[in-house]
Enzyme design. Sequence first.
Site, PDB file in Angstrom:
ATOM      1  N   ASP A 261       0.727  -1.037   0.016  1.00  0.00           N
ATOM      2  CA  ASP A 261      -0.038  -0.037   0.071  1.00  0.00           C
ATOM      3  C   ASP A 261       0.754   1.310   0.042  1.00  0.00           C
ATOM      4  O   ASP A 261       0.665   2.179   0.816  1.00  0.00           O
ATOM      5  CB  ASP A 261      -1.094  -0.148   1.331  1.00  0.00           C
ATOM      6  CG  ASP A 261      -2.131  -1.216   1.001  1.00  0.00           C
ATOM      7  OD1 ASP A 261      -2.039  -1.653   0.225  1.00  0.00           O
ATOM      8  OD2 ASP A 261      -2.586  -1.585   2.112  1.00  0.00           O
TER       9      ASP A 261
ATOM     10  N   LYS B  30      -0.389  -7.710  -3.393  1.00  0.00           N
ATOM     11  CA  LYS B  30      -1.649  -7.302  -3.409  1.00  0.00           C
ATOM     12  C   LYS B  30      -1.634  -5.698  -3.750  1.00  0.00           C
ATOM     13  O   LYS B  30      -0.926  -4.984  -3.061  1.00  0.00           O
ATOM     14  CB  LYS B  30      -2.509  -7.497  -2.165  1.00  0.00           C
ATOM     15  CG  LYS B  30      -3.805  -7.094  -2.214  1.00  0.00           C
ATOM     16  CD  LYS B  30      -4.455  -7.700  -0.923  1.00  0.00           C
ATOM     17  CE  LYS B  30      -4.484  -6.343   0.189  1.00  0.00           C
ATOM     18  NZ  LYS B  30      -5.127  -5.298   0.120  1.00  0.00           N
ATOM     19  N   THR B  31      -2.465  -5.213  -4.686  1.00  0.00           N
ATOM     20  CA  THR B  31      -2.248  -3.822  -5.127  1.00  0.00           C
ATOM     21  C   THR B  31      -3.511  -3.259  -4.496  1.00  0.00           C
ATOM     22  O   THR B  31      -4.578  -3.822  -4.669  1.00  0.00           O
ATOM     23  CB  THR B  31      -2.005  -3.507  -6.672  1.00  0.00           C
ATOM     24  OG1 THR B  31      -3.002  -4.239  -7.412  1.00  0.00           O
ATOM     25  CG2 THR B  31      -0.781  -4.058  -7.042  1.00  0.00           C
ATOM     26  N   HIS B  32      -3.477  -1.791  -4.391  1.00  0.00           N
ATOM     27  CA  HIS B  32      -4.540  -0.909  -4.308  1.00  0.00           C
ATOM     28  C   HIS B  32      -4.302   0.072  -5.610  1.00  0.00           C
ATOM     29  O   HIS B  32      -3.439   1.213  -5.238  1.00  0.00           O
ATOM     30  CB  HIS B  32      -4.828  -0.081  -3.030  1.00  0.00           C
ATOM     31  CG  HIS B  32      -5.483  -0.868  -2.015  1.00  0.00           C
ATOM     32  ND1 HIS B  32      -6.922  -1.312  -2.271  1.00  0.00           N
ATOM     33  CD2 HIS B  32      -5.368  -1.344  -0.632  1.00  0.00           C
ATOM     34  CE1 HIS B  32      -7.204  -2.246  -1.188  1.00  0.00           C
ATOM     35  NE2 HIS B  32      -6.340  -2.094  -0.345  1.00  0.00           N
TER      36      HIS B  32
ATOM     37  N   ASP C 209      -6.947  -5.293  -5.162  1.00  0.00           N
ATOM     38  CA  ASP C 209      -8.118  -5.403  -3.854  1.00  0.00           C
ATOM     39  C   ASP C 209      -8.915  -4.170  -4.051  1.00  0.00           C
ATOM     40  O   ASP C 209      -9.147  -3.188  -3.536  1.00  0.00           O
ATOM     41  CB  ASP C 209      -7.177  -5.044  -2.767  1.00  0.00           C
ATOM     42  CG  ASP C 209      -7.931  -5.461  -1.650  1.00  0.00           C
ATOM     43  OD1 ASP C 209      -9.177  -5.945  -1.690  1.00  0.00           O
ATOM     44  OD2 ASP C 209      -7.673  -5.125  -0.555  1.00  0.00           O
TER      45      ASP C 209
ATOM     46  N   LYS D  47     -12.249  -4.299  -4.263  1.00  0.00           N
ATOM     47  CA  LYS D  47     -13.525  -4.485  -3.828  1.00  0.00           C
ATOM     48  C   LYS D  47     -14.861  -4.045  -4.562  1.00  0.00           C
ATOM     49  O   LYS D  47     -15.589  -3.198  -4.286  1.00  0.00           O
ATOM     50  CB  LYS D  47     -13.519  -3.965  -2.302  1.00  0.00           C
ATOM     51  CG  LYS D  47     -12.353  -4.698  -1.455  1.00  0.00           C
ATOM     52  CD  LYS D  47     -12.471  -4.166  -0.200  1.00  0.00           C
ATOM     53  CE  LYS D  47     -11.604  -4.819   0.841  1.00  0.00           C
ATOM     54  NZ  LYS D  47      -9.995  -4.300   0.754  1.00  0.00           N
TER      55      LYS D  47
ATOM     56  N   ASP E 248     -20.864  -3.384  -6.989  1.00  0.00           N
ATOM     57  CA  ASP E 248     -21.797  -2.677  -7.676  1.00  0.00           C
ATOM     58  C   ASP E 248     -22.916  -3.863  -8.480  1.00  0.00           C
ATOM     59  O   ASP E 248     -22.517  -4.888  -8.216  1.00  0.00           O
ATOM     60  CB  ASP E 248     -21.678  -1.556  -8.711  1.00  0.00           C
ATOM     61  CG  ASP E 248     -22.512  -0.607  -8.722  1.00  0.00           C
ATOM     62  OD1 ASP E 248     -23.898  -0.910  -8.871  1.00  0.00           O
ATOM     63  OD2 ASP E 248     -22.251   0.608  -8.630  1.00  0.00           O
TER      64      ASP E 248
ATOM     65  N   THR F 251     -22.184  -2.835 -14.058  1.00  0.00           N
ATOM     66  CA  THR F 251     -21.573  -1.631 -13.597  1.00  0.00           C
ATOM     67  C   THR F 251     -20.211  -2.148 -13.513  1.00  0.00           C
ATOM     68  O   THR F 251     -19.185  -1.653 -14.001  1.00  0.00           O
ATOM     69  CB  THR F 251     -22.061  -0.626 -12.476  1.00  0.00           C
ATOM     70  OG1 THR F 251     -23.170  -0.157 -12.891  1.00  0.00           O
ATOM     71  CG2 THR F 251     -21.050   0.197 -11.959  1.00  0.00           C
TER      72      THR F 251
ATOM     73  N   SER G  71     -11.423  -8.215   8.746  1.00  0.00           N
ATOM     74  CA  SER G  71     -10.499  -8.082   9.976  1.00  0.00           C
ATOM     75  C   SER G  71     -10.573  -6.883  10.810  1.00  0.00           C
ATOM     76  O   SER G  71     -10.139  -6.723  11.902  1.00  0.00           O
ATOM     77  CB  SER G  71      -9.099  -7.886   9.446  1.00  0.00           C
ATOM     78  OG  SER G  71      -8.779  -6.632   8.534  1.00  0.00           O
TER      79      SER G  71
ATOM     80  N   GLN H 270      -7.557  -4.722  13.166  1.00  0.00           N
ATOM     81  CA  GLN H 270      -7.069  -5.669  14.088  1.00  0.00           C
ATOM     82  C   GLN H 270      -6.126  -6.791  13.465  1.00  0.00           C
ATOM     83  O   GLN H 270      -6.326  -7.365  12.543  1.00  0.00           O
ATOM     84  CB  GLN H 270      -8.423  -6.438  14.687  1.00  0.00           C
ATOM     85  CG  GLN H 270      -9.444  -5.518  15.073  1.00  0.00           C
ATOM     86  CD  GLN H 270     -10.819  -6.042  15.209  1.00  0.00           C
ATOM     87  OE1 GLN H 270     -11.248  -6.048  16.690  1.00  0.00           O
ATOM     88  NE2 GLN H 270     -11.318  -6.741  14.611  1.00  0.00           N
TER      89      GLN H 270
ATOM     90  N   ARG I 108       1.611  -3.412   6.358  1.00  0.00           N
ATOM     91  CA  ARG I 108       2.333  -2.644   6.980  1.00  0.00           C
ATOM     92  C   ARG I 108       3.700  -3.207   7.935  1.00  0.00           C
ATOM     93  O   ARG I 108       4.703  -2.751   8.138  1.00  0.00           O
ATOM     94  CB  ARG I 108       1.458  -1.423   8.025  1.00  0.00           C
ATOM     95  CG  ARG I 108       1.080  -0.413   7.381  1.00  0.00           C
ATOM     96  CD  ARG I 108       0.081   0.320   8.064  1.00  0.00           C
ATOM     97  NE  ARG I 108      -1.254  -0.406   8.266  1.00  0.00           N
ATOM     98  CZ  ARG I 108      -2.508  -0.037   8.851  1.00  0.00           C
ATOM     99  NH1 ARG I 108      -2.407   1.064   9.493  1.00  0.00           N
ATOM    100  NH2 ARG I 108      -3.670  -0.757   8.966  1.00  0.00           N
TER     101      ARG I 108
HETATM  102  P1  BMP Z   1      -2.144  -3.569   7.140  1.00  0.00           P
HETATM  103  O1  BMP Z   1      -1.301  -4.981   7.143  1.00  0.00           O
HETATM  104  O2  BMP Z   1      -1.367  -2.593   6.718  1.00  0.00           O
HETATM  105  O3  BMP Z   1      -3.200  -3.325   7.987  1.00  0.00           O
HETATM  106  O4  BMP Z   1      -2.816  -3.934   5.337  1.00  0.00           O
HETATM  107  C1  BMP Z   1      -4.001  -4.893   5.355  1.00  0.00           C
HETATM  108  C2  BMP Z   1      -4.303  -4.879   3.888  1.00  0.00           C
HETATM  109  O5  BMP Z   1      -5.230  -5.737   3.719  1.00  0.00           O
HETATM  110  C3  BMP Z   1      -4.814  -3.427   3.247  1.00  0.00           C
HETATM  111  O6  BMP Z   1      -4.373  -3.310   2.051  1.00  0.00           O
HETATM  112  C4  BMP Z   1      -6.454  -3.531   3.399  1.00  0.00           C
HETATM  113  O7  BMP Z   1      -7.078  -3.063   2.371  1.00  0.00           O
HETATM  114  C5  BMP Z   1      -6.490  -5.184   3.245  1.00  0.00           C
HETATM  115  N1  BMP Z   1      -7.903  -5.650   3.924  1.00  0.00           N
HETATM  116  C6  BMP Z   1      -7.893  -5.634   5.285  1.00  0.00           C
HETATM  117  O8  BMP Z   1      -6.980  -5.048   5.929  1.00  0.00           O
HETATM  118  N2  BMP Z   1      -8.657  -6.294   6.004  1.00  0.00           N
HETATM  119  C7  BMP Z   1      -9.876  -6.988   5.090  1.00  0.00           C
HETATM  120  O9  BMP Z   1     -10.754  -7.638   5.716  1.00  0.00           O
HETATM  121  C8  BMP Z   1      -9.944  -7.191   3.942  1.00  0.00           C
HETATM  122  C9  BMP Z   1      -8.572  -6.396   3.358  1.00  0.00           C
HETATM  123  O10 BMP Z   1      -8.532  -6.524   1.885  1.00  0.00           O
END
Ligand code: BMP
Length: 258
Positions: free
Chosen positions: A38, A60-62, A91, A93, A96, A100, A151, A211, A231
Amino acid sequence: KLVHKSFGERVTLATNPAAVKLFKLMESKKTNLAVAVDLVNKSEILALAEAIGSEICCLKTHVDIVQDFDQDFITQLQSIAAKHNFIIFEDRKFADIGNTVKYQYENGVYNISKWADAVTVHGVAGPAIIDGFRDGLKQKGAGLLILAQMSSKGSLCVGEYTNQMIEMGKQNADAVLGFICQEKLEAMGDNFVLMTPGIQFNSKGDNMGQQYNTPDYVIKEKGTDVIIVGRGIYQSNDPKSEAIKYRQQSWSAYESRL
Ligand code: BMP
């Protein structure tokens, strides 16, 4: 207690081509670590992908957070993925109606269907959303990851909603690679890949609802297959050696449950 089959055995059970590819890849490369990159600059993302590529099964990308996104970013990311043998999942998500999401998946600036091996989907609009992806998925041999649980604190993806998401996956096993979830539920079966975000060694959560659990806990106790670490890796001082630590713990947790 759940009985776990190996990724190698599950290759033959999977029907979605991206699920088959990912099970094979994990079995041969011996990694069930996915990294959420991210970061917001093209050069930072590519440098991290190059540094940790040898350790991961998925990146995984955003893509919509990349400030200097261009076609060259995708070309370079794909060549790093080919060199180090990992899949790319966006990712996005999608949530719609079918018509769409078909536009969102196949068009616009990002042209996601052209390069992503997998994309995430919320099934809140009902199962027909999946019909919006079928053409695009087929052309690329890609797969959908359905959000069955989240999560974050207070998530509404629970209980009967979760059960309905599993049912949606099972009814569309040609298109669905797996689930984003926090635990393996028996109904999920062995033909889908289960991926779990919210993983970090040194933190219990952030100040925006995230979490965290450990790789050991979610793979051994909760029965998931792949950990998604963001992270915990990309913000560390030494992402490569941190990725190795996550990889080792998640792979040995996987091996110990066989
Ligand atoms: P991090 O480990 O920095 O918290 O990142 C978690 C990654 O997983 C983020 O890119 C978030 O968009 C994604 N994510 C999440 O944290 N929980 C979910 O339930 C679904 C996710 O896609």
